[in-house]
Write a protein that holds these residues in place. Sequence first.
Motif, mmCIF file in Angstrom:
data_model
loop_
_atom_site.group_PDB
_atom_site.id
_atom_site.type_symbol
_atom_site.label_atom_id
_atom_site.label_comp_id
_atom_site.label_asym_id
_atom_site.label_seq_id
_atom_site.Cartn_x
_atom_site.Cartn_y
_atom_site.Cartn_z
ATOM 1 N N GLY A 5 5.863 -7.285 3.300
ATOM 2 C CA GLY A 5 4.447 -7.574 3.101
ATOM 3 C C GLY A 5 3.578 -6.619 3.865
ATOM 4 N N ASN A 6 4.115 -6.056 4.956
ATOM 5 C CA ASN A 6 3.444 -5.025 5.735
ATOM 6 C C ASN A 6 4.480 -3.993 6.142
ATOM 7 O OD1 ASN A 6 0.607 -6.187 6.317
ATOM 8 N ND2 ASN A 6 2.003 -7.852 6.798
ATOM 9 N N PHE A 7 4.071 -2.746 6.235
ATOM 10 C CA PHE A 7 4.989 -1.720 6.669
ATOM 11 C C PHE A 7 5.095 -1.763 8.174
ATOM 12 C CE2 PHE A 7 4.385 0.472 2.560
ATOM 13 C CZ PHE A 7 5.734 0.650 2.257
ATOM 14 N N THR A 8 6.342 -1.795 8.658
ATOM 15 C CA THR A 8 6.592 -1.728 10.085
ATOM 16 C C THR A 8 7.639 -0.671 10.345
ATOM 17 O OG1 THR A 8 8.270 -3.456 9.943
ATOM 18 C CG2 THR A 8 6.024 -4.139 10.456
ATOM 19 N N ALA A 9 7.394 0.176 11.309
ATOM 20 C CA ALA A 9 8.370 1.213 11.619
ATOM 21 C C ALA A 9 9.252 0.769 12.766
ATOM 22 C CB ALA A 9 7.654 2.488 12.006
ATOM 23 N N VAL A 56 17.770 18.729 11.224
ATOM 24 C CA VAL A 56 16.935 17.568 10.856
ATOM 25 C C VAL A 56 15.679 17.569 11.714
ATOM 26 C CG1 VAL A 56 16.785 15.062 10.809
ATOM 27 C CG2 VAL A 56 18.890 16.196 10.084
ATOM 28 N N HIS A 57 14.519 17.557 11.055
ATOM 29 C CA HIS A 57 13.249 17.533 11.781
ATOM 30 C C HIS A 57 12.901 16.126 12.267
ATOM 31 C CE1 HIS A 57 11.482 21.509 9.981
ATOM 32 N NE2 HIS A 57 12.493 21.712 10.810
ATOM 33 N N SER A 58 13.001 15.164 11.387
ATOM 34 C CA SER A 58 12.624 13.793 11.744
ATOM 35 C C SER A 58 13.332 12.820 10.815
ATOM 36 C CB SER A 58 11.107 13.591 11.642
ATOM 37 O OG SER A 58 10.669 13.750 10.307
ATOM 38 N N ALA A 59 13.489 11.604 11.308
ATOM 39 C CA ALA A 59 14.074 10.513 10.517
ATOM 40 C C ALA A 59 13.319 9.232 10.857
ATOM 41 C CB ALA A 59 15.562 10.367 10.803
ATOM 42 N N VAL A 60 12.774 8.586 9.850
ATOM 43 C CA VAL A 60 11.980 7.371 10.031
ATOM 44 C C VAL A 60 12.553 6.285 9.140
ATOM 45 C CG1 VAL A 60 9.688 6.328 9.883
ATOM 46 C CG2 VAL A 60 9.919 8.726 10.539
ATOM 47 N N MET A 61 12.701 5.081 9.703
ATOM 48 C CA MET A 61 13.208 3.950 8.940
ATOM 49 C C MET A 61 12.162 2.847 8.928
ATOM 50 S SD MET A 61 17.036 2.375 9.018
ATOM 51 C CE MET A 61 16.974 1.875 10.726
ATOM 52 N N LEU A 62 11.779 2.396 7.742
ATOM 53 C CA LEU A 62 10.733 1.396 7.577
ATOM 54 C C LEU A 62 11.298 0.155 6.906
ATOM 55 C CD1 LEU A 62 7.903 3.699 6.151
ATOM 56 C CD2 LEU A 62 8.177 2.975 8.510
ATOM 57 N N SER A 63 10.780 -0.983 7.303
ATOM 58 C CA SER A 63 11.138 -2.240 6.662
ATOM 59 C C SER A 63 9.887 -2.834 6.050
ATOM 60 C CB SER A 63 11.735 -3.220 7.676
ATOM 61 O OG SER A 63 11.970 -4.479 7.067
ATOM 62 N N TYR A 64 9.977 -3.281 4.799
ATOM 63 C CA TYR A 64 8.799 -3.813 4.116
ATOM 64 C C TYR A 64 8.993 -5.301 3.866
ATOM 65 C CZ TYR A 64 5.051 -4.486 0.801
ATOM 66 O OH TYR A 64 3.928 -4.947 0.180
ATOM 67 N N GLU A 82 21.467 3.076 16.405
ATOM 68 C CA GLU A 82 22.531 4.069 16.477
ATOM 69 C C GLU A 82 22.632 4.861 15.177
ATOM 70 O OE1 GLU A 82 26.112 2.164 17.544
ATOM 71 O OE2 GLU A 82 25.338 1.338 19.441
ATOM 72 N N PHE A 83 22.425 4.186 14.069
ATOM 73 C CA PHE A 83 22.472 4.842 12.773
ATOM 74 C C PHE A 83 21.372 5.897 12.662
ATOM 75 C CE2 PHE A 83 20.703 4.417 8.347
ATOM 76 C CZ PHE A 83 21.592 5.305 7.759
ATOM 77 N N LEU A 84 20.193 5.557 13.136
ATOM 78 C CA LEU A 84 19.076 6.500 13.084
ATOM 79 C C LEU A 84 19.283 7.644 14.069
ATOM 80 C CD1 LEU A 84 16.406 6.766 11.534
ATOM 81 C CD2 LEU A 84 15.267 5.653 13.438
ATOM 82 N N ASN A 85 19.867 7.345 15.224
ATOM 83 C CA ASN A 85 20.134 8.398 16.207
ATOM 84 C C ASN A 85 21.145 9.408 15.699
ATOM 85 O OD1 ASN A 85 18.365 7.234 18.026
ATOM 86 N ND2 ASN A 85 19.952 6.040 19.053
ATOM 87 N N ALA A 86 22.140 8.934 14.944
ATOM 88 C CA ALA A 86 23.145 9.842 14.411
ATOM 89 C C ALA A 86 22.532 10.834 13.435
ATOM 90 C CB ALA A 86 24.250 9.040 13.718
ATOM 91 N N ILE A 87 21.527 10.418 12.716
ATOM 92 C CA ILE A 87 20.873 11.314 11.755
ATOM 93 C C ILE A 87 19.979 12.317 12.480
ATOM 94 C CG2 ILE A 87 19.239 11.413 9.830
ATOM 95 C CD1 ILE A 87 20.273 8.722 8.927
ATOM 96 N N THR A 88 19.220 11.843 13.459
ATOM 97 C CA THR A 88 18.299 12.749 14.162
ATOM 98 C C THR A 88 19.047 13.783 15.000
ATOM 99 O OG1 THR A 88 18.136 11.123 15.960
ATOM 100 C CG2 THR A 88 16.432 11.058 14.259
ATOM 101 N N GLU A 89 20.289 13.494 15.401
ATOM 102 C CA GLU A 89 21.070 14.445 16.182
ATOM 103 C C GLU A 89 21.697 15.545 15.333
ATOM 104 O OE1 GLU A 89 23.845 12.071 18.255
ATOM 105 O OE2 GLU A 89 22.374 11.269 19.696
ATOM 106 N N PRO A 144 15.301 -4.764 2.641
ATOM 107 C CA PRO A 144 15.836 -3.392 2.620
ATOM 108 C C PRO A 144 14.977 -2.463 3.464
ATOM 109 C CG PRO A 144 14.682 -3.858 0.583
ATOM 110 C CD PRO A 144 14.724 -5.156 1.350
ATOM 111 N N TYR A 145 15.570 -1.386 3.908
ATOM 112 C CA TYR A 145 14.878 -0.367 4.683
ATOM 113 C C TYR A 145 14.630 0.861 3.821
ATOM 114 C CZ TYR A 145 15.903 -2.887 9.024
ATOM 115 O OH TYR A 145 15.962 -3.824 10.016
ATOM 116 N N LEU A 146 13.577 1.558 4.149
ATOM 117 C CA LEU A 146 13.323 2.872 3.569
ATOM 118 C C LEU A 146 13.599 3.919 4.638
ATOM 119 C CD1 LEU A 146 10.005 2.377 1.539
ATOM 120 C CD2 LEU A 146 12.339 2.527 0.656
ATOM 121 N N LEU A 147 14.557 4.799 4.363
ATOM 122 C CA LEU A 147 14.924 5.866 5.286
ATOM 123 C C LEU A 147 14.327 7.174 4.786
ATOM 124 C CD1 LEU A 147 16.553 6.950 7.705
ATOM 125 C CD2 LEU A 147 18.481 7.246 6.121
#
Length: 228
Positions: free
Chosen positions: A224-228, A214-222, A203-210, A149-152
């Motif tokens: 064992g380690n956090f990766t952006a 909206v100041h910023s939108a970051v999506m992380l996948s976990y 594209e999903f992240l771009n739609a939110i940032t546009e 899962p991603y953390l948005l």
Amino acid sequence: MDTNLTFNDIFKSSFLEKTESFSLTDSLIGLLVAFAVGLFIYVIYKKTFSGVIYSHSFNISLIVVSMATALIIMGISSNVLLSLGMVGALSIVRFRTPIKDPMDLVYIFWSIVAGILCGAGFIPLVIVGSLLIGAVLLFFVNRITVENPYLLIVKYRTAELERSLEEIVSRQSRKHMLKSKSVMPGGEYEVTYEIRVKAHEGEFLNAITEMEGVHSAVMLSYDGNFTA
């Protein structure tokens, strides 16, 4: 009382007795097999590594752990006093290197077990077992894909954007859940969703940032380690 001493009695030494009972051939075979198995573990770890930063020094240490463990087992296998002393010495050792990925712990345990079997002389067992373990790791890590899962995390200015953001997240994700919502000083908002995206994450992240506001939108996948 017999007071006659021979030359052998004078120079009799427990150290020489231990040296005579030492088999150089068996020890070399055990160490070579431990090195070969450690090298096999090295290759499997390199092929199945899926973290952020690959540590070559950690992978090399797996080979050394196998050989060192085999050496210890060879030394204590024929001496009870030495085995008790080794247990006492190892009981006061504290390993403080953090293990971030649970799979790293699996490889460390595999190296230790391989070294123990090589030192005890169970050569066929360690070879067959290592081949099976390597095959299982290659199959489950490289062939089976587990969707993480991603953390948005989205930061925006006005509360009115929350409904629009919820609609986009619902439309673009297969499953989502609101994990947290924070109100920053100055009237800014921050929400965190746990989502499972359908496709085209960029594209999903771009739609939110546009979106306006909206100041910023970051999506992380976990994984064992956090990766952006």
